[in-house]
Design an enzyme around this catalytic site. Structure first.
Site, PDB file in Angstrom:
ATOM      1  N   LYS A 153      45.832  40.964  25.303  1.00  0.00           N
ATOM      2  CA  LYS A 153      46.847  40.483  26.187  1.00  0.00           C
ATOM      3  C   LYS A 153      46.391  39.350  26.772  1.00  0.00           C
ATOM      4  O   LYS A 153      45.311  39.236  27.330  1.00  0.00           O
ATOM      5  CB  LYS A 153      47.032  41.577  27.370  1.00  0.00           C
ATOM      6  CG  LYS A 153      47.907  41.118  28.655  1.00  0.00           C
ATOM      7  CD  LYS A 153      47.953  42.206  29.765  1.00  0.00           C
ATOM      8  CE  LYS A 153      48.523  41.410  30.869  1.00  0.00           C
ATOM      9  NZ  LYS A 153      48.243  40.246  31.512  1.00  0.00           N
ATOM     10  N   GLU A 181      33.286  41.340  31.510  1.00  0.00           N
ATOM     11  CA  GLU A 181      32.615  39.948  31.668  1.00  0.00           C
ATOM     12  C   GLU A 181      33.385  39.372  32.804  1.00  0.00           C
ATOM     13  O   GLU A 181      34.601  38.981  32.739  1.00  0.00           O
ATOM     14  CB  GLU A 181      32.731  38.999  30.305  1.00  0.00           C
ATOM     15  CG  GLU A 181      31.842  37.980  30.275  1.00  0.00           C
ATOM     16  CD  GLU A 181      32.296  36.694  31.017  1.00  0.00           C
ATOM     17  OE1 GLU A 181      31.774  36.586  32.299  1.00  0.00           O
ATOM     18  OE2 GLU A 181      33.155  36.039  30.450  1.00  0.00           O
ATOM     19  N   CYS A 223      32.828  30.861  34.336  1.00  0.00           N
ATOM     20  CA  CYS A 223      32.082  31.824  35.018  1.00  0.00           C
ATOM     21  C   CYS A 223      30.660  31.741  35.148  1.00  0.00           C
ATOM     22  O   CYS A 223      30.152  32.237  35.918  1.00  0.00           O
ATOM     23  CB  CYS A 223      32.371  33.125  34.478  1.00  0.00           C
ATOM     24  SG  CYS A 223      32.205  33.278  32.820  1.00  0.00           S
ATOM     25  N   GLU A 265      32.626  33.367  44.325  1.00  0.00           N
ATOM     26  CA  GLU A 265      33.003  32.309  43.289  1.00  0.00           C
ATOM     27  C   GLU A 265      34.020  31.404  43.658  1.00  0.00           C
ATOM     28  O   GLU A 265      35.257  31.809  43.716  1.00  0.00           O
ATOM     29  CB  GLU A 265      33.525  32.995  42.078  1.00  0.00           C
ATOM     30  CG  GLU A 265      33.508  32.306  40.651  1.00  0.00           C
ATOM     31  CD  GLU A 265      33.562  33.225  39.523  1.00  0.00           C
ATOM     32  OE1 GLU A 265      32.769  33.020  38.430  1.00  0.00           O
ATOM     33  OE2 GLU A 265      34.215  34.325  39.601  1.00  0.00           O
TER      34      GLU A 265
END
Length: 482
Positions: free
Chosen positions: A180, A255, A289, A385
């Protein structure tokens, strides 16, 4: 580029129309790139059924030669369609030409080549020593088998890399997959589906969905016929996936986010450290990331290093990602830019000093390369983040203090250390609670290098032999030795 239409999903070997479309926007202009298929729950269930059938009733899971041949064919098909993928990745993802020549496209295609070659020689059986139990000898061995049907859910920032880093090892292991794509980058994922459909991989082995519906993700993580979920994205979403998958105790690979620190020691080459820090945080507009978004510097050298970083940030070329001279393109959406700008404004309100940047750039979804100093190590901008081109400078007193600040995070994905002494830098690197560390500019990222994090940066490792083994189950067998 002309408007693209990719309104088909790959389900059970066929490219299927949905009748519903999902608009894709060029983040560099805000204009429509095209429309992609918008899958619903019905299509998701059909894809899972196809993957289950292909795993349970065909030779895919057991025929190593077939899998090697199909990976070879997929690699060839990707190479043949590379320029189509490049054009679309620039237009839809906002990736610069330079990035598509590396981690956005060219390098990910080689992940497929790596796993095809690895599978040729990888030992799927392992003998154990014979043992004697109650006067009889027993021969024992381990067989490594495919985990089963895999739901692979990817983020928008590196759609080619994320898709192929999941597909290639899963297919090498003998799994079947429902992939997806992210709703922000459906055209790239749709084109991958078309390439896979034409590559000769058997029907049902790979199914590709693009969707805007949350319910589709829920089906992929809860359906009883799915054996494993592999997800790349935010930690918040990863937690929800982990909870959902726990109902059927699915194997999960996650992850997730990062808030990585670059530690500049007092004997480092400050110019090199500043150059690397300034350009790294601007790579893909900070939408990575593993990017080091915290810069830890010795208190007594703060002003010198900040001055160098500010100068280098001023040299970052921002603009049209299709222009080969551009280093930094846009953020993915207006929503993401609003999030980044809000975090910068709150940081300044909390006492951080804005050295440069801090403003949106129109048209499109660009944001200025941004440098903040006087940052509290416990503040939002130092802990959460951002996913934007924002670098937070934090001072430390000594090596122990630098390590403490670097590890003061719920994340542990990556990091860096700069020092005039490789031995000293290595000593610091080994104390960092993170899955990857670059020392004096060392680049670990490649198809053969395990990638993943500690703590809330995720579970498991992607790429390398470890990445293959995430998709394998170990079965121990024994017979009475004759």
């Amino acid at each position: 580029m002309p408007v693209q239409e990719s309104t088909r999903l790959l389900i059970d070997g066929r490219l299927v129309e949905t009748g519903r479309t999902l608009e894709s926007v060029n983040p560099a202009t805000g204009e429509t790139v095209g429309a992609a298929a918008d899958a619903g729950v019905e299509e998701a269930r059909a894809a899972i059924v196809a993957a289950r059938r292909a795993f349970d009733t065909t030779a895919w899971a057991t025929d190593v030669e077939l899998r090697v041949r199909c990976l070879d064919q997929l690699h060839k098909a990707l190479e043949e369609n590379k320029e189509r993928l490049r054009e679309l990745t620039i237009a839809e993802v906002g990736a610069s030409v330079m990035l598509t020549q590396g981690p956005q496209l060219d390098h990910p295609i080689e992940i497929v080549r790596y796993y095809a070659d690895l599978l040729r020689d990888y030992p799927l059986t392992e003998d154990l020593p014979d043992v004697e139990i109650r006067g009889q000898k027993h021969r024992r061995w381990i067989e490594k088998e495919a985990a089963g049907v895999v739901s692979a859910i990817i983020a928008y920032n590196f759609p080619n890399q994320l898709a192929l880093a999941k597909l290639a090892p899963a297919l090498a292991a003998g799994c079947t997959v429902v992939l997806k794509g992210a709703p922000d980058t459906p055209l790239v994922t749709g084109l991958l589906g078309e390439i896979i459909a034409e590559s000769g991989i058997p029907a049902g082995v790979v199914n590709v969905l693009t969707s805007s519906e949350v319910a589709v993700g829920e089906i992929l993580t809860t359906h009883p016929d799915v054996d494993m979920v592999t997800f790349t994205g935010s930690t918040a979403t990863g937690k929800r996936i982990m909870a959902a998958a726990s109902e059927t105790v699915k194997k999960t690979f996650l992850e997730l986010g990062g808030k990585s620190a670059m530690i500049v020691l007092d004997d480092a080459d400050f110019t090199a450290a500043a150059l690397m820090s300034a350009f790294m945080v601007c790579s893909h507009a900070g939408q990575g990331c593993a990017i080091t978004t915290r810069l830890l510097v010795p208190r007594e050298r703060h002003d010198e290093i900040v001055g160098l970083v500010a100068d280098f940030m001023g040299k970052v070329t921002v603009g049209d990602p299709a222009d080969p001279r551009t280093f930094m393109g846009p953020l993915i959406s207006a929503k993401q830019r609003e999030k980044v700008h809000g975090m910068v404004e709150r940081a300044v309100a909390d006492g951080a000093v804005l050295v440069r940047g801090g403003k949106p750039i129109d048209p499109g979804f660009f944001y200025e390369p941004t440098l903040l100093t006087n940052v509290d190590a416990d503040s939002e901008i130092a802990q959460d983040e951002v996913f934007g081109p924002v670098l937070a400078v934090i001072t430390y007193e000594d090596d122990d203090d630098a390590v403490r600040i670097a590890n003061n995070s719920v994340f542990g994905l990556s990091g860096g250390v700069m020092s005039g002494s490789e031995e000293r830098a290595l000593g610091i690197a080994r104390r960092l609670r993170s899955g990857t560390v670059g020392i004096n500019g060392g680049n670990y990222f490649a198809a053969d290098a395990p990638f993943g994090g500690y703590k809330q940066s995720g579970i498991g490792r992607e790429s390398g032999v470890a990445g293959l083994e995430e998709f394998l189950e170990h079965k121990t067998l024994a017979v009475i030795a004759k």
